[in-house]
Design an enzyme around this catalytic site. Structure first.
Site, PDB file in Angstrom:
ATOM      1  N   SER A 179      11.776  -4.919  15.087  1.00 48.90           N
ATOM      2  CA  SER A 179      12.003  -5.929  16.116  1.00 48.90           C
ATOM      3  C   SER A 179      11.300  -5.634  17.431  1.00 48.90           C
ATOM      4  O   SER A 179      11.822  -5.928  18.508  1.00 48.90           O
ATOM      5  CB  SER A 179      13.508  -6.140  16.336  1.00 48.90           C
ATOM      6  OG  SER A 179      14.119  -6.585  15.130  1.00 48.90           O
ATOM      7  N   GLY A 197      13.536  -6.883  11.446  1.00 51.83           N
ATOM      8  CA  GLY A 197      13.792  -8.311  11.302  1.00 51.83           C
ATOM      9  C   GLY A 197      15.162  -8.744  11.785  1.00 51.83           C
ATOM     10  O   GLY A 197      15.598  -9.847  11.484  1.00 51.83           O
ATOM     11  N   ASN A 208       2.279  -6.483  10.599  1.00 51.98           N
ATOM     12  CA  ASN A 208       2.613  -6.600   9.175  1.00 51.98           C
ATOM     13  C   ASN A 208       3.116  -8.018   8.933  1.00 51.98           C
ATOM     14  O   ASN A 208       4.235  -8.352   9.327  1.00 51.98           O
ATOM     15  CB  ASN A 208       3.699  -5.570   8.827  1.00 51.98           C
ATOM     16  CG  ASN A 208       4.266  -5.765   7.434  1.00 51.98           C
ATOM     17  OD1 ASN A 208       3.677  -6.453   6.607  1.00 51.98           O
ATOM     18  ND2 ASN A 208       5.429  -5.165   7.183  1.00 51.98           N
ATOM     19  N   HIS A 243       7.195   0.848   2.775  1.00 47.11           N
ATOM     20  CA  HIS A 243       7.966  -0.016   3.692  1.00 47.11           C
ATOM     21  C   HIS A 243       9.384  -0.152   3.140  1.00 47.11           C
ATOM     22  O   HIS A 243       9.588  -0.203   1.921  1.00 47.11           O
ATOM     23  CB  HIS A 243       7.297  -1.388   3.790  1.00 47.11           C
ATOM     24  CG  HIS A 243       7.861  -2.225   4.893  1.00 47.11           C
ATOM     25  ND1 HIS A 243       9.062  -2.895   4.764  1.00 47.11           N
ATOM     26  CD2 HIS A 243       7.428  -2.481   6.139  1.00 47.11           C
ATOM     27  CE1 HIS A 243       9.321  -3.538   5.896  1.00 47.11           C
ATOM     28  NE2 HIS A 243       8.338  -3.307   6.748  1.00 47.11           N
ATOM     29  N   GLU A 267      11.259  -2.563   2.802  1.00 43.73           N
ATOM     30  CA  GLU A 267      11.441  -3.702   1.886  1.00 43.73           C
ATOM     31  C   GLU A 267      10.939  -3.378   0.490  1.00 43.73           C
ATOM     32  O   GLU A 267      11.484  -3.873  -0.496  1.00 43.73           O
ATOM     33  CB  GLU A 267      10.741  -4.951   2.467  1.00 43.73           C
ATOM     34  CG  GLU A 267      11.508  -5.489   3.674  1.00 43.73           C
ATOM     35  CD  GLU A 267      10.661  -6.205   4.708  1.00 43.73           C
ATOM     36  OE1 GLU A 267       9.514  -6.589   4.413  1.00 43.73           O
ATOM     37  OE2 GLU A 267      11.156  -6.377   5.848  1.00 43.73           O
ATOM     38  N   GLU A 278      10.805   3.360  11.048  1.00 41.10           N
ATOM     39  CA  GLU A 278      11.359   2.010  11.065  1.00 41.10           C
ATOM     40  C   GLU A 278      12.816   2.058  10.641  1.00 41.10           C
ATOM     41  O   GLU A 278      13.122   2.014   9.429  1.00 41.10           O
ATOM     42  CB  GLU A 278      10.583   1.116  10.092  1.00 41.10           C
ATOM     43  CG  GLU A 278       9.114   0.974  10.431  1.00 41.10           C
ATOM     44  CD  GLU A 278       8.571  -0.362   9.933  1.00 41.10           C
ATOM     45  OE1 GLU A 278       8.118  -1.135  10.779  1.00 41.10           O
ATOM     46  OE2 GLU A 278       8.652  -0.641   8.732  1.00 41.10           O
ATOM     47  N   LYS A 326       3.877  -9.352   6.147  1.00 43.56           N
ATOM     48  CA  LYS A 326       4.748  -9.471   4.966  1.00 43.56           C
ATOM     49  C   LYS A 326       4.264 -10.637   4.084  1.00 43.56           C
ATOM     50  O   LYS A 326       3.077 -10.876   4.018  1.00 43.56           O
ATOM     51  CB  LYS A 326       6.210  -9.631   5.373  1.00 43.56           C
ATOM     52  CG  LYS A 326       6.620  -8.628   6.452  1.00 43.56           C
ATOM     53  CD  LYS A 326       8.085  -8.610   6.700  1.00 43.56           C
ATOM     54  CE  LYS A 326       8.379  -7.722   7.899  1.00 43.56           C
ATOM     55  NZ  LYS A 326       9.760  -7.303   7.947  1.00 43.56           N
TER      56      LYS A 326
HETATM   57  C1  PEP Z   1       8.139  -4.499   9.784  1.00 46.01           C
HETATM   58  O1  PEP Z   1       7.982  -5.365   8.942  1.00 46.01           O
HETATM   59  O2  PEP Z   1       7.614  -3.398   9.581  1.00 46.01           O
HETATM   60  C2  PEP Z   1       8.910  -4.803  10.982  1.00 46.01           C
HETATM   61  C3  PEP Z   1       9.113  -3.864  11.863  1.00 46.01           C
HETATM   62  O3  PEP Z   1       9.386  -6.086  11.109  1.00 46.01           O
HETATM   63  P1  PEP Z   1      10.018  -6.755  12.456  1.00 46.01           P
HETATM   64  O4  PEP Z   1       9.090  -6.418  13.588  1.00 46.01           O
HETATM   65  O5  PEP Z   1      10.060  -8.199  12.160  1.00 46.01           O
HETATM   66  O6  PEP Z   1      11.354  -6.127  12.653  1.00 46.01           O
END
Ligand code: PEP
Length: 245
Positions: free
Chosen positions: A207, A171, A12, A96, A98, A165, A14
């Protein structure tokens, strides 16, 4: 009866990626001249989908990062699932964290978007996850199961993908321990309303990187990863894919 579920590694990007970043594809192909042992999906920003669709290797699938709840109409700035399918996408991320926090998207809207994705022939990747406060107060499983029930359309388990998640892991460099991820994935599988939960693919996101991917991806109910930061770097993304050989 335990089913073999093929793992899925999904990137992803973003709101990252310009025309020059199409070079990513050649670096990925250099790292994986043959088809990898897992399904691999990349969700770049919508502005890059068309160019990537014509330059990608056959084994790489493309997906959107969000879609509208309708297929066309007077919705300035929105992108529909039908438009993503038209560009060659196979998947779309919905819900998501976000989008849930930055755009106030709730479970009912996420479910409507997932329905629109199914209608357009896409596989929605439906994201769920608890905040740190919810985990610390012992509510994580209840929150996440409730999001699953309210955000997922009635459909076969094979028609969707769920991404667990934890918000506090996205992040931040912090990940759920492999044991905590496994426990949550098992709880989500148990909560799946149909009798076909063995077919449900549940990704872990938060992460994930080359150093922790193997431990997370080897858990029996972790069917792949949704990867943000590490998916922007071809060597890191390739290395995560390679853990599934
Ligand atoms: C994500 O954007 O779904 C995500 C898991 O980001 P990151 O791997 O950067 O934590």
């Amino acid at each position: 009866m335990a089913m073999m579920r093929r793992k899925l590694v999904a990137g992803n990007w973003k709101m990252n990626g310009l025309q020059k970043d199409r070079d990513f594809l050649s670096a990925l192909v250099d790292a994986h001249p043959d088809a990898p042992a897992a399904d691999v999906l990349l969700c770049p920003p919508a502005t890059l989908l068309s160019a990537m669709a014509s330059a990608k290797p056959d084994w790489l699938m493309l997906g959107g990062q969000d879609c509208a709840q309708t297929q066309s109409g007077a919705h300035t700035g929105d992108i529909s699932a039908a438009m993503l399918a038209d560009l060659g996408c196979s998947h779309v991320i919905v819900g998501h964290s976000e989008r849930r926090s930055d755009h106030g998207e709730g479970d009912a809207l996420v479910r409507a978007k997932a329905e629109a994705a199914l209608e357009a022939g896409l596989v929605p990747i439906i994201c769920v996850g608890e905040t740190l406060q919810q985990r610390e107060s012992g509510e994580a499983e209840a929150v996440v199961v409730s999001q699953l029930r309210a955000s997922t359309p009635e459909c076969d388990a094979g028609a969707v993908v769920i991404a667990y998640e934890p918000v506090w892991a996205i992040g931040t460099g912090r990940t759920a321990s492999p044991e905590d991820a496994q426990a949550m994935h098992a709880a989500l599988r148990t909560a799946w309303p149909g009798a076909d939960s063995d077919l449900l693919r549940i990704l872990y996101g938060g992460s994930m990187n080359p150093g922790n991917a193997e431990a997370l991806l080897s858990q029996s109910d972790v069917d792949g990863g949704l990867i943000g930061g590490a998916s922007l770097k071809p060597d890191q993304f390739a290395s995560i894919i390679r853990t599934l050989r």
